[in-house]
Design a protein around this motif. Structure first.
Motif, PDB file in Angstrom:
ATOM      1  N   UNK A 189       0.850  -1.199   0.000  1.00  0.00           N
ATOM      2  CA  UNK A 189       0.000   0.000   0.000  1.00  0.00           C
ATOM      3  C   UNK A 189       0.882   1.245   0.000  1.00  0.00           C
ATOM      4  N   UNK A 190       0.609   2.175  -0.944  1.00  0.00           N
ATOM      5  CA  UNK A 190       1.407   3.402  -1.047  1.00  0.00           C
ATOM      6  C   UNK A 190       0.547   4.505  -1.678  1.00  0.00           C
ATOM      7  N   UNK A 191       1.172   5.653  -1.944  1.00  0.00           N
ATOM      8  CA  UNK A 191       0.440   6.770  -2.562  1.00  0.00           C
ATOM      9  C   UNK A 191      -0.059   6.395  -3.955  1.00  0.00           C
ATOM     10  N   UNK A 192      -1.026   7.164  -4.464  1.00  0.00           N
ATOM     11  CA  UNK A 192      -1.621   6.853  -5.776  1.00  0.00           C
ATOM     12  C   UNK A 192      -0.596   6.993  -6.899  1.00  0.00           C
ATOM     13  N   UNK A 193      -0.680   6.114  -7.885  1.00  0.00           N
ATOM     14  CA  UNK A 193       0.256   6.177  -9.016  1.00  0.00           C
ATOM     15  C   UNK A 193      -0.127   7.284  -9.989  1.00  0.00           C
ATOM     16  N   UNK A 194      -1.408   7.699  -9.978  1.00  0.00           N
ATOM     17  CA  UNK A 194      -1.866   8.731 -10.908  1.00  0.00           C
ATOM     18  C   UNK A 194      -3.058   9.490 -10.313  1.00  0.00           C
ATOM     19  N   UNK A 195      -3.114  10.791 -10.597  1.00  0.00           N
ATOM     20  CA  UNK A 195      -4.237  11.573 -10.055  1.00  0.00           C
ATOM     21  C   UNK A 195      -5.541  11.239 -10.789  1.00  0.00           C
ATOM     22  N   UNK A 196      -5.447  10.465 -11.875  1.00  0.00           N
ATOM     23  CA  UNK A 196      -6.669  10.036 -12.579  1.00  0.00           C
ATOM     24  C   UNK A 196      -7.552   9.192 -11.653  1.00  0.00           C
ATOM     25  N   UNK A 197      -6.936   8.575 -10.645  1.00  0.00           N
ATOM     26  CA  UNK A 197      -7.729   7.751  -9.710  1.00  0.00           C
ATOM     27  C   UNK A 197      -8.606   8.659  -8.837  1.00  0.00           C
ATOM     28  N   UNK A 198      -8.034   9.741  -8.351  1.00  0.00           N
ATOM     29  CA  UNK A 198      -8.817  10.695  -7.550  1.00  0.00           C
ATOM     30  C   UNK A 198      -9.955  11.238  -8.393  1.00  0.00           C
ATOM     31  N   UNK A 199      -9.648  11.581  -9.630  1.00  0.00           N
ATOM     32  CA  UNK A 199     -10.648  12.144 -10.557  1.00  0.00           C
ATOM     33  C   UNK A 199     -11.752  11.115 -10.842  1.00  0.00           C
ATOM     34  N   UNK A 200     -11.345   9.823 -10.929  1.00  0.00           N
ATOM     35  CA  UNK A 200     -12.294   8.738 -11.214  1.00  0.00           C
ATOM     36  C   UNK A 200     -13.392   8.711 -10.152  1.00  0.00           C
TER      37      UNK A 200
END
Ligand SMILES: C[S@@+](CC[C@H](N)C(=O)[O-])C[C@H]1O[C@@H](n2cnc3c(N)ncnc32)[C@H](O)[C@@H]1O
Length: 372
Positions: A189-200
């Motif tokens: 478990x770590x930080x998100x690989x892409x901000x597209x996940x937050x946007x999703x």
């Protein structure tokens, strides 16, 4: 360890943990060792789809496509693209039935079976050779760059597109990567690989609960965006198991929906035998609608497979079930197979049918007649 597991382990040791989407993509589509890159010999050992139950599934779809062609004012060429066409079984059912029941529609039909696996494309070309020779069928690795008038459809493609895994931890969205420890694949478990996940999640108004795991189907968003761009006038029809976001991310899905399939058994052992088991996640129909809308696709309706097939079959009391010269035993068997497709406890309520449209007058399609 499978040969693919060795390759993935080596990559992780050298370059660090990978996203689950990368892991899943390799497991399913690695050109040599991917689950879907192999020939289909072991398929029925792991899973079967509606296509394998009875040709009535394809025949009722053919009825819906021919009605779409009518709604588009019978264009001289109607491009019917099947995405994730596998070995072309459904294509053959649709083409055979259209040829015999709807000759004018068949005359306009250009069927493109899109399949990522070369072995399966080859099998599809053999199966549909007669229609290819008549200029009505081709197999392709890619969706055509332009679909001037027609329909793009898929059965159980969207659930096979790679997903990222996330978990809500201490009030923040974190990503579950695939690492390696003591020679075994493990969650990292770590930080998100892409901000597209937050946007999703934000685009769908979804916030996960503390400890909840979920999948972000970014590849499905990219896929529907591309489909929306390529289709100029017509429809997109997606059949798969899944839900809209409100249900997909509710209390009943605290561990997400990802599953590994082998020998008809579903498990959460995603890391077992990479390349030798199927991996799937439920489809998020809200995401297909949201990203589809951005690409010009309006939702015409979302119905259960039960409602869809009943609406299309009711008109002639499912006469399409029967072939010429069948015995009463064969007809009784066909009726049982139909029940598997439409009964809620079979595939009927688990599978949903989403129809989106672009540049068409809002027409009531028969398959959506069950929508209240
Ligand atoms: C679960 S199988 C379903 C096959 C078939 N539609 C059926 O119902 O029996 C998914 C298929 O989609 C193919 N596929 C996955 N991603 C694809 C893509 N981006 N383009 C074309 N085919 C794809 C896979 O190779 C596989 O054959």
């Amino acid at each position: 360890m499978t040969p693919l597991a060795e390759l993935l382990a080596d990559r992780i040791r050298r370059y660090g943990p990978i996203t689950f989407a990368d892991f899943m993509r390799e497991c399913l589509y690695h050109p040599v060792h991917g689950y879907y890159s192999m020939t289909e010999s072991t398929r029925f050992a792991d899973y079967y789809t509606s296509v394998d139950v009875h040709p009535i599934f394809g025949r009722l779809l053919a009825r819906q496509f021919s009605e779409m062609w009518e709604c588009l004012d019978r264009p001289p060429e109607f491009t019917l693209v099947e995405a994730g066409a596998g070995v072309g079984r459904l294509a053959a059912h649709i083409l055979d039935f259209s040829e015999s029941k709807f000759p004018p529609f068949y005359g306009a039909l250009r069927y493109v079976a899109v399949e990522r696996s070369a072995a399966r494309r080859e099998q599809a070309s053999v199966r549909a050779k007669r229609h290819a020779d008549a200029g009505h069928f081709e197999a392709s690795i890619e969706i055509p760059p332009r679909i001037p008038m027609g329909c793009l459809f898929s059965n159980e493609l969207a659930d096979a597109l790679a997903v990222h895994r996330v978990v809500m931890k201490d009030g923040a969205l974190r990503e579950i990567f695939v690492g390696i420890s003591d020679g075994r694949f493990v969650d990292n478990v770590a930080g998100l690989s892409t901000c597209a996940i937050t946007e999703y999640f934000a685009a769908q108004g979804v916030s996960l609960q503390e400890g909840q795991q979920a999948e972000a189907g970014l590849e499905a968003c990219d896929w529907i965006t591309e489909v929306g761009r390529r289709i100029e006038r017509g429809y997109v029809l997606t059949i798969d198991y899944g839900h809209r976001a409100a249900e997909l991310f509710d209390d009943h899905h605290m561990r997400g929906t990802l599953l590994a399939y082998r020998d008809h058994r579903a498990t959460e052992n995603y890391y077992d035998s990479p390349g030798e088991q199927d991996l799937t996640a439920h489809v998020n129909f809200s995401a297909l609608e949201t990203w589809g809308k951005r690409a010009g696709l309006e939702t015409a309706g979302l119905v259960s497979q039960t409602a869809f097939l009943l609406a299309l079959g009711r008109g002639n009391e499912f006469a399409d079930l029967y072939g010429e010269g069948q015995t009463e035993v064969e007809r009784a068997r066909a009726r049982l197979q139909l029940k598997t497709l439409i009964y809620p406890e079979g595939m009927g309520e688990r599978f949903q049918v989403l129809i989106q449209q672009k540049g068409t007058a809002t027409s009531q399609l028969t398959g959506l007649a069950g929508i209240s």
